[in-house]
Design an enzyme around this catalytic site. Structure first.
Site, PDB file in Angstrom:
ATOM      1  CG  HIS A 124      -0.595   0.313   2.506  1.00 31.27           C
ATOM      2  ND1 HIS A 124      -0.505   1.601   2.990  1.00 31.27           N
ATOM      3  CD2 HIS A 124      -0.261  -0.484   3.551  1.00 31.27           C
ATOM      4  CE1 HIS A 124      -0.142   1.585   4.259  1.00 31.27           C
ATOM      5  NE2 HIS A 124       0.031   0.335   4.623  1.00 31.27           N
ATOM      6  CG  ASP A 136       1.914   1.803   7.950  1.00 28.21           C
ATOM      7  OD1 ASP A 136       1.607   1.248   6.877  1.00 28.21           O
ATOM      8  OD2 ASP A 136       1.089   2.033   8.846  1.00 28.21           O
ATOM      9  CD  GLU A 170      -3.412  -1.093   4.962  1.00 30.04           C
ATOM     10  OE1 GLU A 170      -3.467  -2.099   5.695  1.00 30.04           O
ATOM     11  OE2 GLU A 170      -3.132   0.035   5.412  1.00 30.04           O
ATOM     12  CD  GLU A 171      -2.466   2.858   7.078  1.00 33.26           C
ATOM     13  OE1 GLU A 171      -3.213   2.341   7.919  1.00 33.26           O
ATOM     14  OE2 GLU A 171      -1.228   2.686   7.059  1.00 33.26           O
ATOM     15  CG  ASP A 199       1.283  -2.934   5.372  1.00 36.53           C
ATOM     16  OD1 ASP A 199       1.926  -1.917   5.659  1.00 36.53           O
ATOM     17  OD2 ASP A 199       0.068  -3.071   5.657  1.00 36.53           O
ATOM     18  CG  HIS A 286      -0.983   4.080  12.027  1.00 35.62           C
ATOM     19  ND1 HIS A 286      -2.200   3.449  12.094  1.00 35.62           N
ATOM     20  CD2 HIS A 286      -0.391   3.609  10.904  1.00 35.62           C
ATOM     21  CE1 HIS A 286      -2.332   2.626  11.070  1.00 35.62           C
ATOM     22  NE2 HIS A 286      -1.239   2.706  10.330  1.00 35.62           N
TER      23      HIS A 286
END
Ligand code: TRP
Ligand code: CA
Ligand code: ZN
Length: 316
Positions: A124, A136, A170-171, A199, A286
């Site tokens: 992603h 990420d 994706e998130e 990922d 994140h």
């Protein structure tokens, strides 16, 4: 390699013979001018890191992130697409809408190979809004990009057809990959021999996790790591947590690599992999600190090489 010449059958030649038999390949199956078994190239980690530097610059220039529906996402996609177009890939941008914003998947096909046997690798490309998303998932995106560019540099002509993908949103719940899988006809879905997902593969306090969904794909990644003498663990954290899930749900064999997110590294894991026990694999998961500083170069290098190894091994 002339195995029939007495005195020239070296230990290396014998190993090559065994691997030919084990792989079920025959010399005549290789495309003209290519060896029966093509070895994957080493992926230069400096090239992978150069892509991460570009993704960081894109985030910085676009409000600090590369999230779905934001300018930084589209700029990331344009960066990857330009590299692939220049390298001879056939690229397709697939547009969708999610949460009222436009999203995109990028699909890149390497011309040639049996399109009834597609080996697909993906990652992603979107970040969360909190930051640049370099581990990420710049890490997977950059490794898959550099593997695709290595295919082009090698002029690799695999028996199977190679396809690469960079997923949007994706998130937001694997929106882009689900959109792609849902849009496949039954026939085209059944043509995908395997989907490999990457990922988070450069986590700063890394673990080495291999997805256990498909035995043949799992075995391939484990063989690579066994060759390095690096122990692996089965990926248990993320069943259904990334873009392989829609493929698996549609009956496609899946596999992949993962170096860890917000879970904490145990003492046993630190003993075998190094790093810090009692600390998350990625303490910037994140968050705004998921920058180019949030990457372990050794993990990124090993995992990038493993991507190429699996792409080569599974496509011939
Ligand atoms: N997909 C998650 C994300 O992008 C990360 C993640 C958590 C993950 N656990 C996983 C990915 C296990 C693959 C496997 O935020
Ligand atoms: Ca390398
Ligand atoms: Zn994420």
């Amino acid at each position: 390699m002339k195995l029939s010449v007495p005195g020239r059958v070296t230990a290396t030649a014998v190993v090559a013979t065994v691997s030919l038999l084990a792989g079920g390949s025959i010399a005549g199956a290789a495309p003209a001018g290519q060896p029966a078994v093509a070895a994957a190239p080493d992926i230069p980690v400096a090239n992978v890191k150069a892509h991460l530097t570009q993704l960081q610059s894109i985030a910085t220039a676009n409000g600090g992130n590369r999230a779905h529906g934001r300018a930084g996402y589209k700029a990331s996609l344009d960066y990857v697409k330009a590299k692939l177009d220049a390298a001879g890939f056939t690229t397709t941008v697939q547009q969708f809408t999610s949460s009222g914003r436009t999203g995109y998947n990028l699909i890149a096909d390497w011309p040639g190979g049996d399109t009834n046997q597609v080996v697909m690798s993906g990652s992603h490309l979107d970040s969360v809004t909190a930051g640049a998303g370099i581990n990420d998932n710049g890490s997977g995106s950059a490794a898959v990009l550099e593997t695709a560019l290595a295919v082009s540099r090698a002029g690799y002509q695999p028996t199977k057809h190679l396809r690469f993908a960079w997923w949007g949103a994706e998130e937001l719940g694997m929106v882009g990959s689900r959109f792609y899988v849902n849009g496949l006809s039954t026939a085209n879905r059944s043509r995908i021999s395997g989907y490999l997902n990457f990922d988070m593969i450069g986590s700063p306090n890394p673990g080495y996790f291999v997805y256990d969904d498909d035995p043949a794909i799992e075995k391939t990644f484990k063989a690579y790591y066994a060759g390095l003498g690096v122990p692996t663990e089965i990926e248990t954290e993320g069943d259904g947590r990334s873009d392989h899930a829609p493929f698996k749900n549609a009956g496609v064999p899946v596999g992949g690599l993962f170096s860890g997110a917000d879970y904490v590294k145990t003492a046993a894991q630190a003993a075998k992999w190094g790093g810090t026990s009692g600390l998350a694999f990625d303490r910037c998961y994140h968050s705004s600190c998921d920058t180019t500083a949030n990457i372990n170069d050794t993990a990124l290098d090993r995992n990038s090489d493993a991507v190429a190894y699996a792409v080569w091994e599974l496509s011939q």
